[in-house]
Design a protein around this motif. Structure first.
Motif, PDB file in Angstrom:
ATOM      1  N   ASN A  18      42.647  -6.527  41.958  1.00 46.25           N
ATOM      2  CA  ASN A  18      43.760  -6.364  41.016  1.00 46.25           C
ATOM      3  C   ASN A  18      43.265  -6.181  39.594  1.00 46.25           C
ATOM      4  OD1 ASN A  18      46.112  -6.376  42.521  1.00 46.25           O
ATOM      5  ND2 ASN A  18      45.985  -8.594  42.822  1.00 46.25           N
ATOM      6  N   ALA A  21      41.699  -2.733  39.325  1.00 43.48           N
ATOM      7  CA  ALA A  21      42.684  -1.657  39.359  1.00 43.48           C
ATOM      8  C   ALA A  21      43.442  -1.575  38.033  1.00 43.48           C
ATOM      9  CB  ALA A  21      43.664  -1.872  40.517  1.00 43.48           C
ATOM     10  N   ARG A  22      43.760  -2.739  37.462  1.00 45.59           N
ATOM     11  CA  ARG A  22      44.463  -2.745  36.176  1.00 45.59           C
ATOM     12  C   ARG A  22      43.594  -2.100  35.096  1.00 45.59           C
ATOM     13  NH1 ARG A  22      44.967  -8.065  35.020  1.00 45.59           N
ATOM     14  NH2 ARG A  22      45.643  -8.448  37.152  1.00 45.59           N
ATOM     15  N   LYS A  25      43.500   1.621  35.530  1.00 38.74           N
ATOM     16  CA  LYS A  25      44.790   2.180  35.132  1.00 38.74           C
ATOM     17  C   LYS A  25      44.865   2.340  33.615  1.00 38.74           C
ATOM     18  CE  LYS A  25      49.681   1.426  36.109  1.00 38.74           C
ATOM     19  NZ  LYS A  25      50.162   0.637  34.946  1.00 38.74           N
ATOM     20  N   ASP A  26      44.233   1.399  32.892  1.00 40.00           N
ATOM     21  CA  ASP A  26      44.210   1.469  31.425  1.00 40.00           C
ATOM     22  C   ASP A  26      43.119   2.402  30.902  1.00 40.00           C
ATOM     23  OD1 ASP A  26      46.268  -0.329  31.357  1.00 40.00           O
ATOM     24  OD2 ASP A  26      44.978  -2.082  31.037  1.00 40.00           O
ATOM     25  N   ASP A  43      39.195   6.296  36.450  1.00 40.38           N
ATOM     26  CA  ASP A  43      40.349   7.010  37.015  1.00 40.38           C
ATOM     27  C   ASP A  43      40.040   8.512  37.019  1.00 40.38           C
ATOM     28  OD1 ASP A  43      42.745   8.319  37.492  1.00 40.38           O
ATOM     29  OD2 ASP A  43      43.901   7.148  36.030  1.00 40.38           O
ATOM     30  N   ASN A  46      42.111  10.915  34.848  1.00 40.79           N
ATOM     31  CA  ASN A  46      42.200  10.650  33.407  1.00 40.79           C
ATOM     32  C   ASN A  46      40.972  11.219  32.686  1.00 40.79           C
ATOM     33  OD1 ASN A  46      42.052   9.486  30.849  1.00 40.79           O
ATOM     34  ND2 ASN A  46      42.875   7.508  31.510  1.00 40.79           N
ATOM     35  N   PHE A 137      44.201   0.418  43.635  1.00 40.42           N
ATOM     36  CA  PHE A 137      44.421   1.389  42.550  1.00 40.42           C
ATOM     37  C   PHE A 137      45.286   2.557  43.030  1.00 40.42           C
ATOM     38  CE2 PHE A 137      42.697   4.951  39.852  1.00 40.42           C
ATOM     39  CZ  PHE A 137      43.407   4.583  38.719  1.00 40.42           C
ATOM     40  N   LYS A 139      44.668   5.708  43.542  1.00 40.11           N
ATOM     41  CA  LYS A 139      44.375   7.075  43.084  1.00 40.11           C
ATOM     42  C   LYS A 139      42.871   7.311  43.214  1.00 40.11           C
ATOM     43  CE  LYS A 139      46.465   7.004  38.923  1.00 40.11           C
ATOM     44  NZ  LYS A 139      46.883   7.627  37.641  1.00 40.11           N
TER      45      LYS A 139
END
Ligand code: AMP
Ligand code: MG
Length: 330
Positions: A18, A21-22, A25-26, A43, A46, A137, A139
Motif C-alpha cells: 500500500n 503503491a501510494r 501514484k504520487d 508509474d 507518468n 498499484f 497500472k
C-alpha cells in the motif's frame, strides 16, 4: 547531481504494498525486489516520474524501459500478442522473461518509457513483493535495475541504499534476491528473436516454441524480419522530418523544438513551436521530449529545428537522443 530527497526504507511486510503503491501514484520512485535484481519503479504512465527515474539513475541516454505488470491479462491491455507470444507468456509468466511486442492503441505507457518506439517490452515478475505492489498499484510500472548507471545491479536493499539514497523516495527491503541476472528478452515482432540472454535459458524458450530463436548477432536479416521496428537493434526513434540541431536561427516554415524562454531569431517564421520546458528544466524537458518530437513530425514541415539544450543533468540524455534522431532513419 544531488537530488536531495529523503529516502525511506521499509520492510516488505503486509502494509508495504500500500505504501509503495501510494508513492508510485504520487509520481514517486520506489525500489523493490524482483526475482532478477532490485528494480527502481516508477508509474509507467507518468512521463514526469519516468524523467525523474532517468535522473536518479544518472543515465546518459534514454534506453526504452521494461513495463512490469501483474498478470497476462494486464499485459494484453498494453501489448499485442500473437499465438507464439501468448504461448511464451502462458508458459513463463510470472518469471524472468521479457517480451518485445507492438503497443496496443490504448496502451497508456508514456512515450518516454518506450523511448518513442511503437513497440513495448513487457514482463510479469515472479517475486511476491513485486507482484503485491503491481497488483495494488494496478497500472504498469517501469523498473530498470535500482543502481546508478554503470554500477552493478543490486541484489540487496543495502546496495540500493548506497547508490540511490537521497535520489529516490522509498526502498522496500525484501532481503536478498535470488537470480541476480536480468530477464531474458525475446522480440516477438516477427520470428521470435533473442535480444538479450538472461535468467530464463534459451533452451527452455525454444522447447515451448518448438523451434530455435533467431539471434540478433547472427541474423543479417534482422531488420527485414522485423519491419515494424526500424532501428530496433539500437532501440531508437527518429522523426521522419529532417531534424536540425542547435538551431539559433529559424528558417521559414520550420517546426521548432524550443527550450527555455529565450527564443531564436526568426521564430516568427516557424510553422509551429513546441517548448520542451519554458523554464529550462531538463526533467520537464525529458518528460516532453518524445511527445513533442512526434507532434512536430506529424506537421509535415520541411524540417524540425531543435534549439540547444544545456548538458545539465538529463540534458545529456536529451542531447544524445536528439543527435540520434538527426541521423536519417534507414
Ligand atoms: P533493463 O535495464 O533490465 O530494464 O533492460 C531494458 C532492456 O530492454 C534494454 O536492453 C532495452 O534496450 C530493452 N528494451 C526495452 N524496450 C524495448 C523495445 N521496445 N525494443 C527493444 N528492446 C527494448
Ligand atoms: Mg542495469
Amino acid at each position: 547531481m544531488k537530488v536531495g530527497l529523503t529516502t525511506r526504507t521499509i520492510a516488505a511486510d503486509a502494509g508495504a504494498a500500500n505504501t509503495a503503491a501510494r508513492c508510485l501514484k504520487d509520481g514517486g520512485l520506489v525500489a523493490f525486489p524482483t526475482e532478477t535484481v532490485y528494480g527502481l519503479g516508477a508509474d509507467a504512465t507518468n512521463a514526469d516520474a519516468i524523467a525523474r527515474l532517468y535522473q536518479a539513475k544518472g543515465r546518459p541516454s534514454f534506453n526504452p524501459l521494461i513495463a512490469h505488470v501483474e498478470s497476462v491479462a494486464a499485459a494484453l491491455d498494453i501489448a499485442v500478442f500473437d499465438e507464439l507470444s501468448l504461448r511464451l507468456a502462458n508458459a513463463f509468466w510470472p518469471g524472468p522473461l521479457t517480451l518485445v511486442l507492438r503497443k496496443t492503441t490504448r496502451c497508456p505507457v508514456a512515450e518516454l518509457a518506450t523511448a518513442g518506439l511503437e513497440t513495448i517490452a513487457v514482463r510479469v515478475p515472479a517475486h511476491p513483493v513485486a507482484r503485491r505492489i503491481l497488483r495494488t498499484f494496478g497500472k504498469p510500472v517501469v523498473a530498470p535495475s535500482a543502481n546508478i548507471s554503470g554500477h552493478v545491479s543490486p541484489t540487496l536493499a543495502e546496495h540500493v541504499q548506497s547508490d540511490l539514497s537521497g535520489r529516490i523516495d522509498l526502498i522496500v527491503d525484501g532481503g536478498s534476491v535470488a537470480v541476480g541476472v536480468e530477464s531474458t528478452i525475446v522480440s516477438c515482432l516477427g520470428e521470435p528473436m533473442l535480444l538479450r540472454p538472461g535468467g530464463l535459458p534459451r533452451a527452455a524458450i525454444e522447447a515451448v516454441l518448438g523451434k530455435s530463436l533467431l539471434n540478433v548477432a547472427d541474423d543479417a536479416e534482422a531488420s527485414t524480419s522485423h519491419p515494424l521496428a526500424p532501428g530496433m537493434l539500437e532501440s531508437h526513434y527518429a522523426p521522419r522530418t529532417p531534424l536540425r540541431l542547435n538551431a539559433t536561427h529559424i528558417e521559414a516554415g520550420e517546426a521548432v523544438l524550443a527550450f527555455g524562454n529565450a527564443l531564436p531569431a526568426g521564430i516568427e517564421q516557424a510553422s509551429i513551436v513546441l517548448n520542451l520546458s519554458e523554464r529550462g528544466d531538463p526533467v520537464e524537458a525529458a518528460a516532453n521530449l518524445f511527445g513533442h518530437l512526434r507532434a512536430l513530425d506529424a506537421r509535415g514541415a520541411s524540417g524540425i529545428a531543435a534549439m540547444p539544450v544545456l548538458m545539465d543533468g538529463l540534458g545529456e540524455a536529451i542531447n544524445d537522443r536528439l543527435r540520434r534522431g538527426a541521423v536519417p532513419a534507414t
